[in-house]
Design a protein around this motif. Structure first.
Motif, mmCIF file in Angstrom:
data_model
loop_
_atom_site.group_PDB
_atom_site.id
_atom_site.type_symbol
_atom_site.label_atom_id
_atom_site.label_comp_id
_atom_site.label_asym_id
_atom_site.label_seq_id
_atom_site.Cartn_x
_atom_site.Cartn_y
_atom_site.Cartn_z
ATOM 1 N N ASN A 88 0.828 -1.208 0.000
ATOM 2 C CA ASN A 88 0.000 0.000 0.000
ATOM 3 C C ASN A 88 0.861 1.257 0.000
ATOM 4 O O ASN A 88 0.572 2.223 -0.723
ATOM 5 N N VAL A 89 1.914 1.252 0.805
ATOM 6 C CA VAL A 89 2.811 2.415 0.850
ATOM 7 C C VAL A 89 3.489 2.608 -0.502
ATOM 8 O O VAL A 89 3.672 3.738 -0.968
ATOM 9 N N GLN A 90 3.841 1.520 -1.157
ATOM 10 C CA GLN A 90 4.473 1.615 -2.470
ATOM 11 C C GLN A 90 3.504 2.231 -3.480
ATOM 12 O O GLN A 90 3.899 3.096 -4.272
ATOM 13 N N HIS A 91 2.237 1.813 -3.452
ATOM 14 C CA HIS A 91 1.245 2.397 -4.361
ATOM 15 C C HIS A 91 1.059 3.886 -4.072
ATOM 16 O O HIS A 91 0.968 4.693 -5.001
ATOM 17 N N ILE A 92 1.015 4.226 -2.791
ATOM 18 C CA ILE A 92 0.836 5.636 -2.424
ATOM 19 C C ILE A 92 2.032 6.459 -2.893
ATOM 20 O O ILE A 92 1.866 7.547 -3.459
ATOM 21 N N SER A 93 3.251 5.951 -2.688
ATOM 22 C CA SER A 93 4.429 6.715 -3.106
ATOM 23 C C SER A 93 4.470 6.847 -4.624
ATOM 24 O O SER A 93 4.872 7.889 -5.155
ATOM 25 N N THR A 94 4.035 5.814 -5.363
ATOM 26 C CA THR A 94 3.965 5.909 -6.825
ATOM 27 C C THR A 94 2.956 6.975 -7.235
ATOM 28 O O THR A 94 3.227 7.786 -8.128
ATOM 29 N N ASN A 95 1.792 6.982 -6.571
ATOM 30 C CA ASN A 95 0.774 7.985 -6.884
ATOM 31 C C ASN A 95 1.268 9.396 -6.571
ATOM 32 O O ASN A 95 1.027 10.330 -7.337
ATOM 33 N N VAL A 96 1.966 9.560 -5.453
ATOM 34 C CA VAL A 96 2.491 10.881 -5.089
ATOM 35 C C VAL A 96 3.541 11.323 -6.109
ATOM 36 O O VAL A 96 3.575 12.497 -6.506
ATOM 37 N N ALA A 97 4.388 10.395 -6.546
ATOM 38 C CA ALA A 97 5.400 10.741 -7.551
ATOM 39 C C ALA A 97 4.738 11.166 -8.854
ATOM 40 O O ALA A 97 5.156 12.157 -9.481
ATOM 41 N N ASN A 98 3.701 10.432 -9.267
ATOM 42 C CA ASN A 98 2.981 10.806 -10.495
ATOM 43 C C ASN A 98 2.304 12.166 -10.341
ATOM 44 O O ASN A 98 2.349 12.996 -11.254
ATOM 45 N N LEU A 99 1.685 12.391 -9.190
ATOM 46 C CA LEU A 99 1.023 13.672 -8.938
ATOM 47 C C LEU A 99 2.041 14.804 -8.928
ATOM 48 O O LEU A 99 1.795 15.885 -9.479
ATOM 49 N N SER A 100 3.196 14.541 -8.336
ATOM 50 C CA SER A 100 4.252 15.550 -8.305
ATOM 51 C C SER A 100 4.708 15.893 -9.714
ATOM 52 O O SER A 100 4.941 17.066 -10.032
ATOM 53 N N THR A 101 4.829 14.885 -10.580
ATOM 54 C CA THR A 101 5.230 15.123 -11.966
ATOM 55 C C THR A 101 4.186 15.957 -12.691
ATOM 56 O O THR A 101 4.522 16.906 -13.418
ATOM 57 N N VAL A 102 2.916 15.625 -12.479
ATOM 58 C CA VAL A 102 1.834 16.371 -13.140
ATOM 59 C C VAL A 102 1.812 17.819 -12.665
ATOM 60 O O VAL A 102 1.728 18.753 -13.471
ATOM 61 N N VAL A 103 1.904 18.020 -11.347
ATOM 62 C CA VAL A 103 1.886 19.383 -10.804
ATOM 63 C C VAL A 103 3.107 20.155 -11.281
ATOM 64 O O VAL A 103 3.009 21.332 -11.654
ATOM 65 N N SER A 104 4.249 19.496 -11.290
ATOM 66 C CA SER A 104 5.474 20.151 -11.742
ATOM 67 C C SER A 104 5.349 20.568 -13.201
ATOM 68 O O SER A 104 5.728 21.679 -13.568
ATOM 69 N N ALA A 105 4.822 19.673 -14.035
ATOM 70 C CA ALA A 105 4.659 20.005 -15.448
ATOM 71 C C ALA A 105 3.644 21.127 -15.634
ATOM 72 O O ALA A 105 3.847 22.045 -16.434
ATOM 73 N N ALA A 106 2.554 21.071 -14.866
ATOM 74 C CA ALA A 106 1.512 22.100 -15.000
ATOM 75 C C ALA A 106 2.010 23.457 -14.521
ATOM 76 O O ALA A 106 1.706 24.491 -15.117
ATOM 77 N N ALA A 107 2.801 23.459 -13.452
ATOM 78 C CA ALA A 107 3.292 24.735 -12.921
ATOM 79 C C ALA A 107 4.511 25.214 -13.694
ATOM 80 O O ALA A 107 4.704 26.407 -13.888
#
Length: 151
Positions: A88-107
């Protein structure tokens, strides 16, 4: 006494000496056999209680093994839970990394555009100032030439 009787007597004495000579080792062998018999009897007497103690020890070992097996079952259960938590922690960290990439690209995309625009404005202003200074220097040089020509 005839020589045959003397020979018979010598043979009888030799046979008696032989019997006495063989009797002594046989008597000593009898003591050895008696000692071995006593030792075997002692071993037989002590084997019964020893086997009883071994049976008790084996029972205790079996009980300990059952307890260890039960403990291992608990440990395996905890490891399975820990494995699920880790997944579960691995899935959460993967999701956070993906979200970080999306936010970084958008900003980052608008920020890059704003930065590029700001750089362009600064560069244009610097070029404009340079052009104004060049124009001022040229006009001053023309004025000085005219002054020299007219004088």
């Amino acid at each position: 006494m005839s020589p045959l009787e003397v020979a018979g007597l010598v043979a009888a004495i030799a046979f008696a000496v032989l019997v006495v000579a063989l009797a002594l080792p046989i008597l000593k062998l009898r003591h050895t056999v008696d000692a071995a018999t006593r030792a075997m009897s002692d071993v037989a007497d002590q084997t019964g209680p020893l086997l009883t103690q071994v049976n008790g020890t084996i029972g205790n070992v079996n009980t300990a093994l059952v307890q260890v097996h039960t403990s291992l079952d608990g440990v395996n259960l905890q490891l399975a839970r820990l494995d699920a938590i880790t997944n579960n922690v691995q899935h959460i960290s993967t999701n956070v990394a993906n979200l970080s990439t999306v936010v970084s690209a958008a900003a980052a995309n608008p920020l890059v555009k704003v930065a590029a625009f700001g750089y362009g404005v600064r560069k244009a202003a610097a070029n404009r100032r340079q052009a104004d200074e060049d124009k001022a220097v040229r006009s001053e040089l023309r004025r000085q030439r005219k002054v020299r020509r007219s004088s």
